[in-house]
Design a protein around this motif. Sequence first.
Motif, PDB file in Angstrom:
ATOM      1  N   GLY A   1       0.769  -1.228   0.000  1.00  0.00           N
ATOM      2  CA  GLY A   1       0.000   0.000   0.000  1.00  0.00           C
ATOM      3  C   GLY A   1       0.800   1.279   0.000  1.00  0.00           C
ATOM      4  N   GLY A   2       2.143   1.201  -0.082  1.00  0.00           N
ATOM      5  CA  GLY A   2       2.933   2.421   0.043  1.00  0.00           C
ATOM      6  C   GLY A   2       3.805   2.764  -1.145  1.00  0.00           C
ATOM      7  N   LEU A   3       4.390   1.765  -1.812  1.00  0.00           N
ATOM      8  CA  LEU A   3       5.371   2.039  -2.861  1.00  0.00           C
ATOM      9  C   LEU A   3       4.741   2.504  -4.163  1.00  0.00           C
ATOM     10  N   PHE A   4       3.584   1.933  -4.518  1.00  0.00           N
ATOM     11  CA  PHE A   4       2.982   2.194  -5.818  1.00  0.00           C
ATOM     12  C   PHE A   4       1.507   2.588  -5.676  1.00  0.00           C
ATOM     13  N   ASP A   5       1.009   3.240  -6.691  1.00  0.00           N
ATOM     14  CA  ASP A   5      -0.420   3.539  -6.783  1.00  0.00           C
ATOM     15  C   ASP A   5      -1.104   2.301  -7.355  1.00  0.00           C
TER      16      ASP A   5
ATOM     17  N   ALA B   1       4.509   8.092 -12.891  1.00  0.00           N
ATOM     18  CA  ALA B   1       3.592   8.711 -11.935  1.00  0.00           C
ATOM     19  C   ALA B   1       2.995   7.704 -10.954  1.00  0.00           C
ATOM     20  N   SER B   2       3.093   6.423 -11.267  1.00  0.00           N
ATOM     21  CA  SER B   2       2.510   5.398 -10.389  1.00  0.00           C
ATOM     22  C   SER B   2       3.424   5.023  -9.231  1.00  0.00           C
ATOM     23  N   ILE B   3       4.629   5.616  -9.168  1.00  0.00           N
ATOM     24  CA  ILE B   3       5.600   5.311  -8.115  1.00  0.00           C
ATOM     25  C   ILE B   3       5.589   6.422  -7.072  1.00  0.00           C
TER      26      ILE B   3
END
Length: 398
Positions: free
Chosen positions: A67-71, A122-124
Amino acid sequence: MTLSVVIAVILVALIFDFTNGFHDSANAMAGPIATGALKPRTAVVIAAVLNLVGACLSTEVAKTISGGLFDDSLISASVILAGLVGAIIWNLLTWLVGLPSSSSHALFGGLIGAVIVGAGLASINGSVIVSKILLPAVVAPLVAGFAALLATKIAYRATRRTPSAHTEGGFKYGQAFTASLVALAHGTSDGQKTMGVITLVLVTAGFQSSGTGPQWWVILAAGLAIGLGTYSGGWRIMRTMGKGVVEIETPQGAASGAATSATILASAHLGFGLSTTQVATGAIVGSGIGRRGALIRWATARRMVVAWLLTLPGAALVGGLAALLADRGVVGVIVLLALLAVASLVIWRISRRNQINADNVTDGHEVLVLSTTPPPTYVEENQLDDRKHGRSRAKGAA
């Protein structure tokens, strides 16, 4: 399509977890095996059981990954599969040459490369990667090394007037105990990373709500996979860690184990995705600096540092290339899995040219990959050194 890819990702994630186990088993047990505090097979059994127990104790690191590194709304199951392929290939290559690189950073690198190619930059979440991965990668080994240095100096200073025969047995028990703590800590840290990946793919595929932690079957499966991998030995890296960096004596082995376990447990509690390999190596080097007269093989240490620096970008490159293939639908996923199987088989066949197992893991410190000649035993190395010194003395006398 989605369900089949999710199943494939879960299976490949557990395969990565297995490689993580045998790749990182040396973190805990290389020291006690090298000093004779534990027999090789006994050591890996203890480590395997404690890896499983540790994996079930905490989920903070798993939540960081899921739940933290990527969207998770922007990535797909096939992208996660590509990242896992990058991590597995890098793990197998570094295992082949006996380099204790970071399985954790191989996983993070593979996922980052795949996500950039498959979902965009942008997903990172860059701030999370810096605070939870990059900073711990720099700070944790230094902390563990300094703690091991101080503990080693204290251990030798406290027993300097006591005959070594009276302290050897006690330090062996101490080393076995601290190594067991490292194995437990390794489970709480690395065991959770696969849980996080499986949870992430379940969230992205809509089988689990965003922001939730790993389910019980995910925790159990990941714990069993890393435990089985640890039980398989990972002897090639065990030799490098136990003999390649510094010749470990039981007092410094106990000190480095204590420093390693304390650093990993504290980091896992905070949800840091640190490398247990880097922490363990930092502690071993620190213990070598702390013992007067210890021979540290800096050339081997430099090779390991280079491997650490290359792991994130190297695994990211492989993960990115795999994402290009995985993005081509069912056919791409099937081809990617086939390539993973072929690459794994080729690496395994190469490793058979010079096998390292429980019987010869302490014979020397070199890991030969392509040579069909076995590495020299520890006795042969000492004899060779004596002959070299003898010739040097003879020339000096002349």
